[in-house]
Each structure stands twice: as C-alpha cells, then as structure tokens.
Design an enzyme around this catalytic site. Structure first.
Site, mmCIF file in Angstrom:
data_model
loop_
_atom_site.group_PDB
_atom_site.id
_atom_site.type_symbol
_atom_site.label_atom_id
_atom_site.label_comp_id
_atom_site.label_asym_id
_atom_site.label_seq_id
_atom_site.Cartn_x
_atom_site.Cartn_y
_atom_site.Cartn_z
ATOM 1 C CG ASP A 156 18.245 15.245 10.823
ATOM 2 O OD1 ASP A 156 18.959 14.647 11.628
ATOM 3 O OD2 ASP A 156 18.608 16.267 10.209
ATOM 4 C CE LYS A 176 15.622 18.006 3.215
ATOM 5 N NZ LYS A 176 17.055 17.995 2.921
#
Ligand SMILES: Cc1ncc(COP(=O)(O)O)c(C=O)c1O
Length: 381
Positions: A102, A55
C-alpha cells in the site's frame, strides 16, 4: 521467534545502518490527563530511517537475512557495509526483490534493495496514492499501480515473481510461504525493544494496555509476541484496531470458530496501510488468542487521531501521524471520551491507573491526505 534475544539480534543488525537511530517515544502527559489515564505514550515511527514509517524494519531485516543465508553466514556476521561490498555483490549475483504494497512496505523494501545494490519491483493495489508510488521509485525501484485490490495484487505479484525468478519479500504469509514473512515480523521487533527500553528509562516498566493497528497483522503479531515473551503472565492487555472496510481480524473474532476469515471487495478506507482483507495465518494464530478486544473503526476515528496528535494540548509533544498511524489514538479518544465507549472502556479496564502505549506507525506518508484531514477536516476516503 519474537523473544527479546531475537529482538537484540535484529536491532544489532539494524544498528549497522547509517540511518539507524531509535525513534522517539512521546509522553503525552496532558492528553493522558484529558483522557483520564495515567500515561499515554506514543512511539513516533515518522522518524524511522528517514522513510516516514516503521515498515522498513521488516524489509531490511528480511533482505539482510536472505543475503546472509546466501553467503552461508549468520545475520550476526554481516552488516550493512559488508552486504553492500563488491565482494558480496559478486558472490550473490544480481537479485531482484519483488513485493506488493500500500506504500510503506514497498518503500522500505525498495530502500533496502538500493542499499545493497539490488533491484526491486513493486506492485500497488488500485487506488494507491501516486505520491507513495513516486516515493518508491525514488529509491530506484520499478513500481506500478494495478487494477487489483491488495490481496489479489499480492497473488499477481507472487505469480509474476515466480515466473521471473525474483525473490518475493512479502509482508504476509500463506501456505508454503512463511519464512520471509516471519523474518519481516522479527524485523519489526527492533521497534518493540526500543519502546521497552524507552519506557523503562522513564520508569514505566510495563504498559498496562497496548493498542495495535492491523492490516495483515504482521506488525500487531510481532509487537504482541515480543511483549508476551518479555512480560509473560504480566503481559499488558492488547487491543487490536482495524478499519471497518478491512476488518478481517474483527470478523474472525466475531465468527469465533478459531479460523481466520477474509473480507472482500475494494477495502476502501482512508487507512491505506491497513486495507488488507486476509489475515496472515502466522499472525492469526497469535492474534486469535491474546488480544482482549478487537475494534473496527470508521475513517473518522483515524482522522480524529491524526488531529489529536498533530495539534496536541499545549505542553505535549506533536506527533505527525498518518491515517494508519493515528488509528489507535483515534480509537483511544473514542473509547475514553464518547458515551458509546463507556461500556467497552470498563470491560477493557481503561482508567486512571492505565499506562497506554500506542505506536504511530507512519508520519504524513500522503502529505495531501494529511493536510486534507488535519487542516481541512476531511473525515473519509
Ligand atoms: C503505517 C502502517 N501501519 C500499520 C500497518 C499494518 O501492518 P500489518 O499489515 O503487518 O498488519 C501498515 C501496513 O502496511 C502500515 O503501512
């Protein structure tokens, strides 16, 4: 937007970070034979920037572009070092970057903000793993777990950021907020370009099938867009994999009306990184038209994927893959090994000639969950 030229530019920027090195591509020959496939290739993002997930590629690129634009420069004219210099810091002033996560995106953004000496404020949805929270804080960010599900948390974070003049770096888009999410998608193309070069180096010039896991769909949209633009009409077959509890692309594909459909509720799944109920509209336009199949998986599928990669057939390389990372290998196991998968396997054309690419998008980002699943046989949330 996701062409090879863009990917080269993005990768050049990422290469200016000291932590940058291409992540390995594991060639699992014995698993391929076991599944009855020609190749099973797994890109292992647990090695990305020492952060255990892909990410950071998105957050760091978006922050880099944001700062470059503030300086009136192109991304090709800046580097990690130049952006952290005192002159640049003085020119751009104090900036606070904000987001919902998350876990992995927030950690990547916190890390990127820290590289350039700016602040990050990160929100997490209810039920988030405290270890993931601590990892985000370890990069100097403020981070809290809210009482909201992912999509509501995104809205709350946006409202708060607007009131405080923070810069939202969110890895999903909505009406009127597309520029930064598009940069994040472009940031992910470094991974796709590396995979392409690594495959070419071992003479797998084109995968026949690419399995992509989806939360809001930025990652899958970016990978698909890149491979489509490189291979055109010879593009591989794409298969989108989601958790059953947050299967918004699967639900949208089933509705078959060309519109994105959200799924609501707690979105409770072991695959925390994929627990998003609302498709990113930009990714939806890509993911509506190109995947051949949409898979909706129960948690045990991801758990099996984690074990298959974590305890490989002798001779194959081990890949430490977390819940969201292993969803696609879990699905590949299901479709190739289970009786129920037989019809879909034939329709998708998975057979002894298939060269399959999966991306293990995270390592053991929740070490306790990883051990519970891989060591002690846990199968659900
Ligand atoms: C490990 C991991 N894999 C895949 C994804 C899916 O990415 P996207 O939300 O862009 O679909 C995420 C999202 O956070 C993730 O953390």
């Amino acid at each position: 937007m996701l062409s090879r030229d863009v990917a080269e530019k993005v990768r050049n920027f990422h290469s200016t970070f000291e932590a940058y090195t291409p992540t390995p591509l594991a060639r699992l020959n014995n698993l391929a034979t076991h599944f009855g496939l020609r190749e099973v290739l797994v890109k292992d993002e647990s090695y990305r920037f020492g952060l255990n997930a892909f990410k950071v590629l998105g957050g760091s690129y978006a922050v880099g572009e944001y700062l470059a634009r503030k300086l009136g420069k192109s991304i090709t004219e800046v580097s990690c070092d130049s952006l952290k210099s005192q002159e640049v810091r003085a020119a751009v002033g104090d900036i606070t970057f904000a987001s919902t996560t998350d876990g992995n995106h927030g950690r990547g953004l916190a890390w990127a903000a820290q590289q350039f000496n700016h602040k990050a404020i990160i929100y997490m949805p209810k039920g988030s793993d405290p270890v993931r929270l601590e990892n985000i804080k370890s990069h100097g960010a403020q981070c809290t777990i809210s009482e909201l599900n992912y999509d509501d948390c995104v809205r709350m974070a946006w409202d708060t950021a607007q009131k405080n003049d923070w810069v939202t770096v969110q890895d999903t888009a909505w009406d009127g907020y597309t520029e930064i999410p598009n940069l994040i998608m472009q940031g992910y193309t470094t991974l796709a370009l590396e995979a392409l070069e690594q495959m070419q180096a071992i003479d797998v010039n084109r995968p026949t099938h690419v399995l992509l896991q989806a939360g809001v769909g930025c990652f899958a949209g970016a990978m698909l867009g890149f491979f489509m633009s490189v291979f055109g009409k010879d593009a591989p077959t794409f298969i989108l994999v989601e958790p059953e509890a947050a299967n918004c692309f699967y639900a949208s594909a089933c509705a078959n009306d060309g519109k994105p459909h959200a799924v609501y509720g707690d979105l409770a799944t072991l695959m925390a990184g994929l627990a998003c109920g609302e498709p990113n509209p930009t990714s939806w336009e890509i993911l509506r038209d190109y995947p051949l199949a949409y898979a909706s998986c129960t948690d045990d599928i991801a758990a099996k994927g984690m074990r298959i990669l974590g305890a490989p057939i002798k001779g194959d390389q081990q890949v430490v893959s977390g819940e969201s990372g292993a969803a696609t290998i879990g699905f590949l196991n299901w479709i190739m090994q289970e009786e129920e998968g037989c019809e879909a396997r034939e329709k998708i054309g998975l057979n002894e000639n298939s060269k399959v690419l999966c991306i293990s998008t995270e390592g053991d980002t929740s070490p306790q969950t990883y051990r519970d699943v891989v060591w002690f046989g846990r199968e659900k949330l």
